[in-house]
Design an enzyme around this catalytic site. Structure first.
Site, PDB file in Angstrom:
ATOM      1  CE  LYS A 127     -44.089   5.769  53.937  1.00 61.10           C
ATOM      2  NZ  LYS A 127     -44.893   5.561  55.152  1.00 61.10           N
ATOM      3  CE  LYS A 209     -52.083  -2.765  45.910  1.00 66.92           C
ATOM      4  NZ  LYS A 209     -52.208  -2.962  47.358  1.00 66.92           N
ATOM      5  CE  LYS A 212     -55.308   6.830  49.098  1.00 66.87           C
ATOM      6  NZ  LYS A 212     -55.017   7.007  50.519  1.00 66.87           N
TER       7      LYS A 212
END
Ligand code: TRP
Length: 351
Positions: A127, A209, A212
């Site tokens: 992050k 994968k 989102k």
């Protein structure tokens, strides 16, 4: 016999169900990977365990400071989870910020967490790379808040993916330090999944994968309209067919078969498996166009009822709010019992 029966009866009533907890980040739309990787497991657990599932909106503030879209996402995620089969009568389904006890436990646990270990966390380092302009203390102590989420209900089983192993390990460390310093208070939580059912769902391009945030056209969302589902499946990557009978399947083809295995009938899957295995160069029996058409229809039949139910719920805000209020009540009953023990243990009770 009779005596045994009585003993078993007493054991059963004395035996409490194990406590399961998991958190869902409300940052984006839920997709098929979430469904088969997480939600389907939650639904199965609700009959076997004492379950707490919550929407982690405090955690979202560490990366998504815009609370206007956050509110909407929180309600959508609750609605989608119920649409997938979570029963708010059976589980406690709540929003993190409705349970202030978590914040107090987070405060105590923060005194047991060291700057060095927090800085070493993989998710923190990721992050920092992603948002170098906003490396806030909440981001650094994310695993501490996650530990508080879990320990506040004394949960022992935490259904999460591989990427959460490190956070779970930290939760165990904080719990152990607490127990060591203040006396035995928390059981140790572990990541948990029904192993056999962990399916990996790749994007429709066969790369990575379903996600989102990455390429939206290769991810099937539970909120996708029928025609959007058809379009995405139609555009899924294929090739000109296997060159020899019983060939190994390339990842992107295997993924189509995996998806079919999840939403189509066994007969349908078998037909295309056989077609694939009997194909060879110059004699291609499998027709990927037909396979994708069939998959698209079965996918529509799978996703449509979930989407419709989730939308109905989102349009019934009163009911949704009632559900999360009820979830918060259940969660706070459990949370305040733990917190009361914790306050005594830490020496914070003066009255
Ligand atoms: N960190 C988790 C994720 O990114 C979400 C989460 C927050 C969580 N608190 C939790 C998961 C407690 C399990 C238990 O998906």
């Amino acid at each position: 016999m009779a005596k045994n029966g009585v003993v078993i009866h007493y054991l059963r009533t004395a035996m409490k169900k194990e406590i399961v907890l998991s958190g869902i980040r409300p940052t984006g739309f839920l997709h098929l990977g979430n469904y088969f990787g997480a939600m389907r497991n939650y639904v199965r657990m609700q009959d076997e365990y004492d379950c707490y599932f919550f929407v982690a909106n405090w955690h979202s503030l560490t990366t998504h400071p815009d609370t206007k879209t956050l509110q909407e996402s929180v309600l959508r995620v609750v609605a989608e989870n119920i649409a997938c089969g979570l029963d708010p009568e059976k589980v406690s389904l709540y929003v993190q910020s409705d349970v202030p006890e978590i914040a107090e436990l987070y405060l105590y646990l923060n005194m047991l967490a060291y700057k060095g270990e927090l800085e070493k966390t993989t998710t923190f380092k990721d992050k920092v790379r992603m948002q170098p302009e906003n490396v806030n203390a909440g981001l650094l102590t994310y695993p501490v808040l996650q530990a508080a989420d879990i320990l506040i209900h004394r949960a022992v089983k935490v259904p999460v993916g591989k990427d959460q192993e490190q956070n779970l390990e930290m939760a165990r460390n904080f719990a152990e330090r607490f127990n060591h310093r203040y006396g035995e208070t928390f059981p140790l939580p572990y990541a948990f999944n029904y192993n056999s059912e962990l399916v990996k769902i790749m994007g429709l391009d066969g790369i990575g994968k379903m996600s989102k945030s990455e390429n939206q056209m290769t991810t099937l969302f539970l909120a996708d309209e029928d025609d959007m589902i058809r379009l995405k499946v139609k555009k899924a990557k294929t090739d000109s067919g296997p060159l020899a009978p019983n060939s190994a399947k390339p990842d992107y083809i295997q993924n189509l078969f995996t998806l079919m295995g999840l939403v189509s009938s066994a007969d349908t899957v078998k037909k295309f498996e056989d077609d694939f295995n009997n194909s060879s160069e110059g004699n291609c029996i499998i027709r990927y166009g037909d396979m994708k058409k069939q998959l698209a229809e079965d996918m529509v039949n799978f996703i449509n009822p979930i989407r419709t139910k989730a939308l109905d719920l989102q349009n019934n805000k009163e009911l949704l709010l009632k559900i999360i209020r009820q979830g918060a009540d259940k969660a706070r009953t459990s949370a305040s019992a733990t917190l009361s023990t914790v306050r005594k243990a830490v020496g914070m009770e003066y009255l």
